[in-house]
Design an enzyme around this catalytic site. Structure first.
Site, PDB file in Angstrom:
ATOM      1  N   ASN A 198       3.862  -6.178   9.599  1.00 54.03           N
ATOM      2  CA  ASN A 198       4.814  -7.151   9.081  1.00 54.03           C
ATOM      3  C   ASN A 198       4.149  -8.521   8.911  1.00 54.03           C
ATOM      4  O   ASN A 198       2.980  -8.687   9.271  1.00 54.03           O
ATOM      5  CB  ASN A 198       6.063  -7.211   9.976  1.00 54.03           C
ATOM      6  CG  ASN A 198       5.755  -7.726  11.370  1.00 54.03           C
ATOM      7  OD1 ASN A 198       4.940  -8.617  11.559  1.00 54.03           O
ATOM      8  ND2 ASN A 198       6.427  -7.168  12.362  1.00 54.03           N
ATOM      9  N   CYS A 200       4.160 -11.155  10.504  1.00 56.92           N
ATOM     10  CA  CYS A 200       3.705 -11.835  11.721  1.00 56.92           C
ATOM     11  C   CYS A 200       2.303 -11.412  12.133  1.00 56.92           C
ATOM     12  O   CYS A 200       1.699 -12.031  13.011  1.00 56.92           O
ATOM     13  CB  CYS A 200       4.663 -11.547  12.878  1.00 56.92           C
ATOM     14  SG  CYS A 200       6.354 -12.065  12.560  1.00 56.92           S
ATOM     15  N   GLU A 202      -0.536 -11.029  10.255  1.00 55.63           N
ATOM     16  CA  GLU A 202      -1.686 -11.422   9.436  1.00 55.63           C
ATOM     17  C   GLU A 202      -2.706 -12.144  10.283  1.00 55.63           C
ATOM     18  O   GLU A 202      -2.380 -13.004  11.090  1.00 55.63           O
ATOM     19  CB  GLU A 202      -1.227 -12.322   8.286  1.00 55.63           C
ATOM     20  CG  GLU A 202      -2.353 -12.717   7.356  1.00 55.63           C
ATOM     21  CD  GLU A 202      -1.847 -13.549   6.193  1.00 55.63           C
ATOM     22  OE1 GLU A 202      -2.488 -13.521   5.143  1.00 55.63           O
ATOM     23  OE2 GLU A 202      -0.827 -14.207   6.349  1.00 55.63           O
TER      24      GLU A 202
END
Length: 210
Positions: A198, A200, A202
């Site tokens: 998701n 978050c 990266e």
């Protein structure tokens, strides 16, 4: 909820990656829109989509490629409101995809994919090729046509393109995919595979891209 408002109590989700059909690509956009409407952020991986120039069985003859559909997903993100803000979208692609250079460069055009962050799924094999300044083979097999698209890149040059773009534009980020798959709470289960991450998750490059 009693007031009839449909909202999610989780912030971020991962959608099943779109499959290599037009129907699946647009079904993913529909799922994005619905998730955003409930207040959630989304991560999707587009590595299953055939590369630019691959054959298709319709009037177009060839496809514009995986990267071209990023504009659809970015536009969808921008259209759906969340109480005065817009949803979070993270799009990833595997480094072995023949369109990876186009993916790396997509956000150097400040008019494209403005509503999403992007990251590259990098594996240990690629990083060894970077270290040794070797070529790396990007391959995609189109199941419906048996076409195989192969692109040979110099791993170090590709990595330095990534580093430079991250320095200049703050993207793409990196997902060290072998580490993700081998070191997580479900890593003992051989049947468990990550579909993506998701927004978050990266991983930005360090300051200076070094």
């Amino acid at each position: 909820p009693k007031d009839g408002v449909k909202v999610t109590y989780s912030n971020c989700y991962v959608l099943q990656p779109p499959q290599d059909t037009l129907e699946s690509i647009f079904d993913t956009a529909k799922c994005l829109a619905r998730t955003f409407s409930y207040g959630g952020g989304v991560g999707i991986d587009i590595s299953n989509l055939r590369p630019n120039g691959a054959l298709v069985n319709n009037s177009a003859k060839t496809t514009t490629g995986a990267v071209s559909f990023m504009d659809l997903y970015s536009m969808t993100t921008g259209l759906i409101g969340q109480r005065g803000r817009r949803g979070a979208l993270m799009i990833s692609m595997d480094v072995s995809h023949p369109d990876i250079e186009e993916f790396i460069d997509i956000k150097t055009d400040l008019e494209r994919v403005t509503k999403a962050n992007i990251s590259i799924r990098i594996n240990d094999e690629f990083m060894k090729a970077v270290k040794n300044n070797k070529d790396y083979r990007c391959v995609f097999k189109v199941e419906s046509t048996n076409e195989e698209i192969v692109k040979i890149v110099n791993a170090r040059k590709l990595f330095m393109k990534l580093v430079k773009n991250n320095w200049d534009f703050a993207e793409p980020g990196i997902l060290f995919w072998d580490n993700i798959e081998n070191n997580h709470l479900m890593s003992a289960d051989e049947n468990f595979k990550y579909a993506g991450v998701n927004p978050c998750a990266e991983e930005p490059l360090p300051a200076g891209g070094s």
